[in-house]
Design a protein around this motif. Structure first.
Motif, PDB file in Angstrom:
ATOM      1  N   ASN A 205      57.625  12.356   2.561  1.00 55.32           N
ATOM      2  CA  ASN A 205      57.937  11.153   1.794  1.00 55.32           C
ATOM      3  C   ASN A 205      56.874  10.895   0.729  1.00 55.32           C
ATOM      4  OD1 ASN A 205      60.003  10.940   3.647  1.00 55.32           O
ATOM      5  ND2 ASN A 205      59.079   9.271   4.801  1.00 55.32           N
ATOM      6  N   VAL A 206      57.324  10.553  -0.467  1.00 54.60           N
ATOM      7  CA  VAL A 206      56.407  10.299  -1.582  1.00 54.60           C
ATOM      8  C   VAL A 206      56.499   8.826  -1.987  1.00 54.60           C
ATOM      9  CG1 VAL A 206      55.716  10.950  -3.913  1.00 54.60           C
ATOM     10  CG2 VAL A 206      56.760  12.660  -2.405  1.00 54.60           C
ATOM     11  N   PRO A 207      55.438   8.034  -1.782  1.00 50.83           N
ATOM     12  CA  PRO A 207      55.451   6.627  -2.209  1.00 50.83           C
ATOM     13  C   PRO A 207      55.532   6.501  -3.731  1.00 50.83           C
ATOM     14  CG  PRO A 207      53.722   7.036  -0.588  1.00 50.83           C
ATOM     15  CD  PRO A 207      54.225   8.373  -1.025  1.00 50.83           C
ATOM     16  N   VAL A 208      56.363   5.587  -4.175  1.00 53.12           N
ATOM     17  CA  VAL A 208      56.527   5.320  -5.604  1.00 53.12           C
ATOM     18  C   VAL A 208      56.070   3.893  -5.887  1.00 53.12           C
ATOM     19  CG1 VAL A 208      58.144   5.231  -7.546  1.00 53.12           C
ATOM     20  CG2 VAL A 208      58.496   6.901  -5.707  1.00 53.12           C
ATOM     21  N   CYS A 209      55.219   3.742  -6.890  1.00 52.74           N
ATOM     22  CA  CYS A 209      54.652   2.422  -7.208  1.00 52.74           C
ATOM     23  C   CYS A 209      55.627   1.631  -8.069  1.00 52.74           C
ATOM     24  CB  CYS A 209      53.312   2.582  -7.907  1.00 52.74           C
ATOM     25  SG  CYS A 209      52.107   3.523  -6.945  1.00 52.74           S
ATOM     26  N   SER A 210      56.736   1.245  -7.476  1.00 54.39           N
ATOM     27  CA  SER A 210      57.759   0.473  -8.183  1.00 54.39           C
ATOM     28  C   SER A 210      58.641  -0.221  -7.160  1.00 54.39           C
ATOM     29  CB  SER A 210      58.615   1.391  -9.061  1.00 54.39           C
ATOM     30  OG  SER A 210      59.697   0.690  -9.640  1.00 54.39           O
ATOM     31  N   THR A 211      59.143  -1.373  -7.515  1.00 54.85           N
ATOM     32  CA  THR A 211      60.115  -2.060  -6.669  1.00 54.85           C
ATOM     33  C   THR A 211      61.513  -1.987  -7.279  1.00 54.85           C
ATOM     34  OG1 THR A 211      59.590  -4.165  -7.752  1.00 54.85           O
ATOM     35  CG2 THR A 211      58.423  -3.655  -5.694  1.00 54.85           C
ATOM     36  N   ASP A 212      61.647  -1.233  -8.365  1.00 55.29           N
ATOM     37  CA  ASP A 212      62.953  -1.039  -8.999  1.00 55.29           C
ATOM     38  C   ASP A 212      63.667   0.090  -8.274  1.00 55.29           C
ATOM     39  OD1 ASP A 212      65.137  -0.484 -10.602  1.00 55.29           O
ATOM     40  OD2 ASP A 212      64.056  -0.851 -12.482  1.00 55.29           O
ATOM     41  N   ILE A 213      64.519  -0.262  -7.335  1.00 51.83           N
ATOM     42  CA  ILE A 213      65.150   0.741  -6.486  1.00 51.83           C
ATOM     43  C   ILE A 213      66.041   1.675  -7.285  1.00 51.83           C
ATOM     44  CG2 ILE A 213      67.117  -0.720  -5.865  1.00 51.83           C
ATOM     45  CD1 ILE A 213      65.249   1.865  -3.633  1.00 51.83           C
ATOM     46  N   VAL A 247      60.375   8.099  -2.175  1.00 51.79           N
ATOM     47  CA  VAL A 247      61.377   9.160  -2.178  1.00 51.79           C
ATOM     48  C   VAL A 247      61.203   9.910  -0.860  1.00 51.79           C
ATOM     49  CG1 VAL A 247      62.194  11.253  -3.296  1.00 51.79           C
ATOM     50  CG2 VAL A 247      61.359   9.349  -4.686  1.00 51.79           C
ATOM     51  N   ALA A 248      62.187   9.766   0.019  1.00 51.36           N
ATOM     52  CA  ALA A 248      62.133  10.371   1.350  1.00 51.36           C
ATOM     53  C   ALA A 248      62.892  11.690   1.311  1.00 51.36           C
ATOM     54  CB  ALA A 248      62.741   9.425   2.383  1.00 51.36           C
ATOM     55  N   CYS A 249      62.220  12.788   1.658  1.00 48.79           N
ATOM     56  CA  CYS A 249      62.783  14.121   1.475  1.00 48.79           C
ATOM     57  C   CYS A 249      62.898  14.901   2.777  1.00 48.79           C
ATOM     58  CB  CYS A 249      61.915  14.934   0.510  1.00 48.79           C
ATOM     59  SG  CYS A 249      61.708  14.197  -1.125  1.00 48.79           S
ATOM     60  N   ASN A 250      63.991  15.638   2.893  1.00 43.15           N
ATOM     61  CA  ASN A 250      64.143  16.675   3.909  1.00 43.15           C
ATOM     62  C   ASN A 250      63.967  18.019   3.219  1.00 43.15           C
ATOM     63  OD1 ASN A 250      64.804  14.802   5.910  1.00 43.15           O
ATOM     64  ND2 ASN A 250      66.998  14.975   5.519  1.00 43.15           N
ATOM     65  N   LEU A 251      63.028  18.815   3.678  1.00 47.71           N
ATOM     66  CA  LEU A 251      62.797  20.146   3.120  1.00 47.71           C
ATOM     67  C   LEU A 251      63.464  21.148   4.057  1.00 47.71           C
ATOM     68  CD1 LEU A 251      59.030  19.789   2.118  1.00 47.71           C
ATOM     69  CD2 LEU A 251      61.072  18.816   1.051  1.00 47.71           C
ATOM     70  N   VAL A 262      57.513  19.635  -4.168  1.00 49.29           N
ATOM     71  CA  VAL A 262      58.192  18.335  -4.195  1.00 49.29           C
ATOM     72  C   VAL A 262      57.285  17.285  -4.827  1.00 49.29           C
ATOM     73  CG1 VAL A 262      59.095  16.463  -2.758  1.00 49.29           C
ATOM     74  CG2 VAL A 262      59.695  18.844  -2.250  1.00 49.29           C
ATOM     75  N   GLN A 263      56.033  17.264  -4.436  1.00 50.83           N
ATOM     76  CA  GLN A 263      55.075  16.291  -4.971  1.00 50.83           C
ATOM     77  C   GLN A 263      54.973  16.406  -6.491  1.00 50.83           C
ATOM     78  OE1 GLN A 263      53.236  14.022  -3.036  1.00 50.83           O
ATOM     79  NE2 GLN A 263      52.468  13.095  -4.928  1.00 50.83           N
ATOM     80  N   PHE A 282      53.658  13.698   5.480  1.00 50.38           N
ATOM     81  CA  PHE A 282      54.623  14.233   6.433  1.00 50.38           C
ATOM     82  C   PHE A 282      54.827  13.227   7.562  1.00 50.38           C
ATOM     83  CE2 PHE A 282      52.824  18.096   4.540  1.00 50.38           C
ATOM     84  CZ  PHE A 282      53.966  18.831   4.266  1.00 50.38           C
ATOM     85  N   THR A 283      56.029  13.217   8.125  1.00 48.58           N
ATOM     86  CA  THR A 283      56.290  12.357   9.279  1.00 48.58           C
ATOM     87  C   THR A 283      56.175  13.117  10.599  1.00 48.58           C
ATOM     88  OG1 THR A 283      58.684  12.730   9.233  1.00 48.58           O
ATOM     89  CG2 THR A 283      57.824  10.914   7.888  1.00 48.58           C
TER      90      THR A 283
END
Length: 301
Positions: A205-213, A247-251, A262-263, A282-283
């Motif tokens: 998962n990559v954190p994005v600095c925005s609240t605009d979904i 952005v939550a990703c499955n690789l 991805v990053q 990673f989770t």
């Protein structure tokens, strides 16, 4: 001894992170089968979701019905349905049920066909004994149906509450797909279960600095293989807390397209949108680390 081991792994996702009593009960249910070891627990308060990773040695003379991993998973699922009500659940991660997703993966000497048998056996038990509509995917499904296909057909990706939240039970007791196991009508307090067998999948998962979904969803769409981006990558744009998103990703093939790629791509797409991102995470552990931790745990015992 290590070379002879056929290790099987199961990732099990529960739609709950705040009910400590229910989670303790779920974990105690797994401990009734000590040969199946909980290697990782990832709890996300904002998503109101917990992921467990279990590993066991399947190179035994036991029948499929007696395998510790299968029985530990069933015991956890049963406990989850007894302690959690989907009607009361709310979070910013999509879900189809109290037990949203179960996936079996081969490790060490195990094969995909072997874990597919395990997945189908677990699904039959959950569907018949717990009376929950259960859908198979990947190698556990005769036609190799994908998880994202089931999810799209059942409305998984559409928030049903304000603030891009998934709240309460599914909208209807009538299902658009016929379950592979269990009843065709769902119980609102339980929802449905998806169970699959695939090669290893990394979750990054990559954190994005925005609240605009909408911006975050555009980035997710463009980074995904479905959107013309990175092959073997699935991605969702989700709110994560009140003032951030990710952005939550499955690789699906991490040896081919990994987290570093991805990053870089998410950073590039975010720059085009005029937003910044943070370093992803990673989770779960890598499959190599999961195997290592399991071997250490049984050596310690």
């Amino acid at each position: 001894m290590r070379k002879a081991m056929m290790l099987t792994c199961c990732k099990l996702y529960i739609s709950e992170s705040q009910n400590a009593l229910a989670l303790e009960s779920i974990e105690q249910a797994a401990k009734r089968y000590p040969e199946a070891v909980i290697i990782n627990k990832f709890k996300d308060e904002d998503y109101n979701r917990v992921g467990y990773t279990l590993v066991s040695n399947s190179s035994t003379n036991l029948s499929i019905d007696a395998l510790p991993l299968r029985n530990a998973v069933f015991s956890m699922v049963k406990s989850a349905f007894e302690g959690i009500d989907l009607n009361l659940h709310s979070g910013t991660h999509p879900r189809l049920g109290v037990v949203d997703h179960i996936c079996f993966h081969p490790l060490a000497q195990a094969s995909l066909d072997e874990v597919a048998v395990l997945a189908k056996s677990a699904a039959a038990d959950i569907g018949s004994k717990l009376q929950v509509p259960t859908f198979l995917y990947g190698a556990a499904h005769g036609e190799g149906r994908t998880l994202d296909y089931i999810r799209r057909e059942l409305g998984y990706f559409k928030p049903n509450a304000a603030g891009n939240q998934w709240s309460g039970a599914l909208n209807s007791e009538f299902l658009l797909l016929k379950p592979d196991e269990g009843p065709s009508l769902l119980t609102q307090s339980k929802g449905v279960v998806t169970i699959g067998a695939t090669k290893w999948v990394d979750n990054y998962n990559v954190p994005v600095c925005s609240t605009d979904i909408e911006v975050v969803m555009r980035i997710a769409r463009k980074v995904s293989g479905r959107g013309g981006g990175l092959k073997s990558v699935q991605a969702m744009g989700l709110m994560h807390g009140n003032d951030s998103a990710e952005v939550a990703c499955n690789l699906l093939d991490p040896g081919r397209v990994g987290a570093d790629q991805v990053q870089i791509e998410v950073e590039r797409l975010a720059s085009e949108e005029g937003v910044t991102v943070e370093k992803g995470y990673f989770t779960d552990f890598s499959q190599e680390k999961v195997t290592e931790l399991y071997l250490k745990s049984i050596e310690a015992d």
